[in-house]
Motif scaffolding. Structure first.
Motif, PDB file in Angstrom:
ATOM      1  N   GLY A 151       6.580  -0.672   5.806  1.00 34.88           N
ATOM      2  CA  GLY A 151       6.104   0.391   4.938  1.00 34.88           C
ATOM      3  C   GLY A 151       7.245   1.215   4.377  1.00 34.88           C
ATOM      4  N   SER A 152       8.243   1.458   5.185  1.00 33.58           N
ATOM      5  CA  SER A 152       9.416   2.204   4.729  1.00 33.58           C
ATOM      6  C   SER A 152      10.169   1.420   3.651  1.00 33.58           C
ATOM      7  CB  SER A 152      10.348   2.485   5.909  1.00 33.58           C
ATOM      8  OG  SER A 152       9.668   3.158   6.940  1.00 33.58           O
ATOM      9  N   LEU A 168      11.652   0.222  -1.978  1.00 31.19           N
ATOM     10  CA  LEU A 168      11.659  -0.807  -3.009  1.00 31.19           C
ATOM     11  C   LEU A 168      10.934  -0.395  -4.279  1.00 31.19           C
ATOM     12  CD1 LEU A 168      12.106  -3.827  -3.882  1.00 31.19           C
ATOM     13  CD2 LEU A 168       9.899  -4.304  -2.794  1.00 31.19           C
ATOM     14  N   MET A 169       9.788   0.271  -4.127  1.00 22.23           N
ATOM     15  CA  MET A 169       8.904   0.471  -5.272  1.00 22.23           C
ATOM     16  C   MET A 169       9.370   1.559  -6.223  1.00 22.23           C
ATOM     17  SD  MET A 169       6.730  -1.880  -5.277  1.00 22.23           S
ATOM     18  CE  MET A 169       5.689  -1.257  -6.604  1.00 22.23           C
ATOM     19  N   ILE A 170      10.246   2.444  -5.788  1.00 22.93           N
ATOM     20  CA  ILE A 170      10.747   3.471  -6.715  1.00 22.93           C
ATOM     21  C   ILE A 170      11.435   2.831  -7.923  1.00 22.93           C
ATOM     22  CG2 ILE A 170      12.482   5.289  -6.992  1.00 22.93           C
ATOM     23  CD1 ILE A 170       9.999   6.349  -5.770  1.00 22.93           C
ATOM     24  N   PRO A 171      12.436   1.955  -7.749  1.00 21.48           N
ATOM     25  CA  PRO A 171      13.046   1.336  -8.935  1.00 21.48           C
ATOM     26  C   PRO A 171      12.090   0.402  -9.669  1.00 21.48           C
ATOM     27  CG  PRO A 171      13.952   0.397  -6.912  1.00 21.48           C
ATOM     28  CD  PRO A 171      13.155   1.580  -6.511  1.00 21.48           C
ATOM     29  N   VAL A 172      11.181  -0.267  -8.948  1.00 18.21           N
ATOM     30  CA  VAL A 172      10.220  -1.149  -9.609  1.00 18.21           C
ATOM     31  C   VAL A 172       9.308  -0.350 -10.529  1.00 18.21           C
ATOM     32  CG1 VAL A 172       8.223  -2.654  -9.239  1.00 18.21           C
ATOM     33  CG2 VAL A 172      10.261  -2.923  -7.821  1.00 18.21           C
ATOM     34  N   SER A 212       0.811  -1.205   0.000  1.00 16.48           N
ATOM     35  CA  SER A 212       0.000   0.000   0.000  1.00 16.48           C
ATOM     36  C   SER A 212       0.853   1.268   0.000  1.00 16.48           C
ATOM     37  CB  SER A 212      -0.929   0.001   1.220  1.00 16.48           C
ATOM     38  OG  SER A 212      -1.787   1.111   1.188  1.00 16.48           O
ATOM     39  N   MET A 213       1.821   1.328   0.911  1.00 16.56           N
ATOM     40  CA  MET A 213       2.672   2.507   0.981  1.00 16.56           C
ATOM     41  C   MET A 213       3.668   2.557  -0.168  1.00 16.56           C
ATOM     42  SD  MET A 213       1.656   4.273   3.575  1.00 16.56           S
ATOM     43  CE  MET A 213       3.035   5.404   3.838  1.00 16.56           C
ATOM     44  N   GLY A 214       4.147   1.385  -0.584  1.00 12.08           N
ATOM     45  CA  GLY A 214       5.144   1.349  -1.646  1.00 12.08           C
ATOM     46  C   GLY A 214       4.610   1.823  -2.974  1.00 12.08           C
TER      47      GLY A 214
END
Length: 410
Positions: free
Chosen positions: A149-150, A155-159, A26-28
């Motif tokens: 969450g952190s 993680l999700m920025i490069p994904v 959710s946060m990512g």
């Protein structure tokens, strides 16, 4: 191994793993929305304000409805709320992908995802943790969830950047919608016995709980501090990159895009360690003093950042320190709420405090742009952020962490 002394709770491992996965997703996912700004506005011929308004609406909806969603989770059980949140999250992302009309885009990305976040982020997950983790381990468990969450944000920025680069904005959003749908089976892994309704020996109603909390000085102090938290972190998240760009004429080395990108990545990375450490320290030391220390440390870090000669090194150091302090307020604040009022209405009361956080977030984002346009500088905003940090330091000191007599804490 069960956490409590009976079979009416989830296991510690189960709560931490699946609660962490829910918050990570959710946060990512939401953390990377800024990457879609230019591709979507360019493809649809919109101005940037259309995308910005959608994200602003998303945060506002999140803050306004979080106490309501939390109350529903406390009353009817978190499972139904989380399943609904997973569905709304997937529909919102898919709606963003297929929308060519600005209104439909704002409804999908602002309203639907804003509502989804109320059901799949910290307040609801912390309600589950509070009901299923013994008091001695509660703040540690909340720190683990916050660290998850952190990690999702990191993680999700490069994904998401990879999905954008290989598939384009629309297909990337559809793939994220598929990822968001994984929240639905995760929710079932967090299903609580007896529908998650733990009365904790109290017949207190929702109205009585709200009255009790809002009249409690410690609750008001925590709420004021959380406003400051939202103000500071969103101001820095939104305006750090343009601040560095503005000063690149004086300090050319900080003007490269990689400096701002690296700084934001460092915030996400050190955020993991900060939230986990807050959970550990919160078990050993008074949480109000830790909160006060975090806010004071933020002000000191900001003073050093704006007064020292600017360079990539000082920027990275500032980002690392702020990252460590970034969301470390979350497990401490929510643990104090649980400690004072018990866990029966923890999701609702956490949501009410979080509403203050989102108001601060709105002010930090909006005033940063408004005052810059008015003065041509971020100086006033940095000074406000410093002053608010000192205010939050002082306002958290008188918080009383002991449980109320009429509330039987878990």
């Amino acid at each position: 191994m069960s956490i409590a002394q009976n079979n009416h709770t989830l296991s510690l491992k189960q709560v931490l793993i699946f609660g962490g996965l829910m918050v990570t997703l959710s946060m990512g996912i939401r953390h990377g929305f800024g990457l879609f700004n230019l591709p979507i506005t360019f493809a649809n011929g919109w101005g940037r304000e259309t995308f910005a308004l959608t994200i602003a609406l998303q945060n506002l909806i999140w803050g306004i409805f979080q106490p309501i969603t939390g109350a529903l989770a406390d009353r009817y059980g978190a499972l139904k709320i989380m399943v609904a949140g997973g569905v709304l999250y997937a529909l919102g992302l898919a709606g963003m992908a297929i929308s060519t009309d600005a209104l439909n885009f704002s409804i999908a990305g602002g309203l639907l995802i804003g509502l989804a976040q109320t059901a799949t982020t910290y307040s609801v997950i912390y309600g589950i943790l509070g009901r299923n983790v013994i008091a001695e381990k509660r703040v540690w468990a909340m720190g683990i969830a916050a660290a998850a969450g952190s990690f999702g944000q990191f993680l999700m920025i490069p994904v998401e950047q990879g999905l954008l680069s290989h598939f384009g904005a629309n297909d990337a959003l559809l793939m994220l919608a598929i990822m968001a749908s994984l929240m639905i089976p995760i929710a079932f892994m967090l299903r609580e016995p007896n529908n998650g309704q733990h009365h904790q020996g109290s017949n207190q109603t929702i109205k009585e709980a709200l009255t009790e909390a809002t009249r409690n000085p410690s609750f008001r102090f925590l709420t004021l501090g959380y406003f400051v938290c939202g103000f500071q972190v969103v101001f820095i998240a939104v305006h750090l990159a343009p601040y560095l760009k503005d000063l690149s004429t004086t300090y050319p080395a900080v003007g490269a895009p990689v400096v701002a990108t690296t700084a934001l990545a460092l915030i996400g990375l050190f955020n993991i360690f900060g939230t986990y450490s807050a959970g550990i320290l919160g078990q050993r030391y008074p949480k109000r003093y830790l909160l006060s220390g975090i806010y004071l440390a933020r002000s000191i870090a900001i003073i050093a950042f704006i007064w020292l000669p600017l360079s990539p090194t000082t920027t990275y150091l500032f980002a690392s320190i702020m990252g460590f302090l970034w969301l470390s307020t979350i497990p401490l604040t929510n643990a104090i709420v649980a400690q004072i009022f018990g866990v029966k209405y923890l999701s609702m009361l956490s949501g009410l405090v979080f509403f203050s956080h989102q108001l601060g977030s709105f002010c930090g984002a909006y005033l940063g742009g408004y005052l810059f346009d008015l003065t041509g500088s971020y100086t006033i905003m940095w000074n406000i952020a410093i002053g608010l940090g000192v205010f939050a330091f002082l306002v958290n000191l008188p918080v009383k962490e002991r449980a109320l007599h009429r509330t039987i804490a878990a």
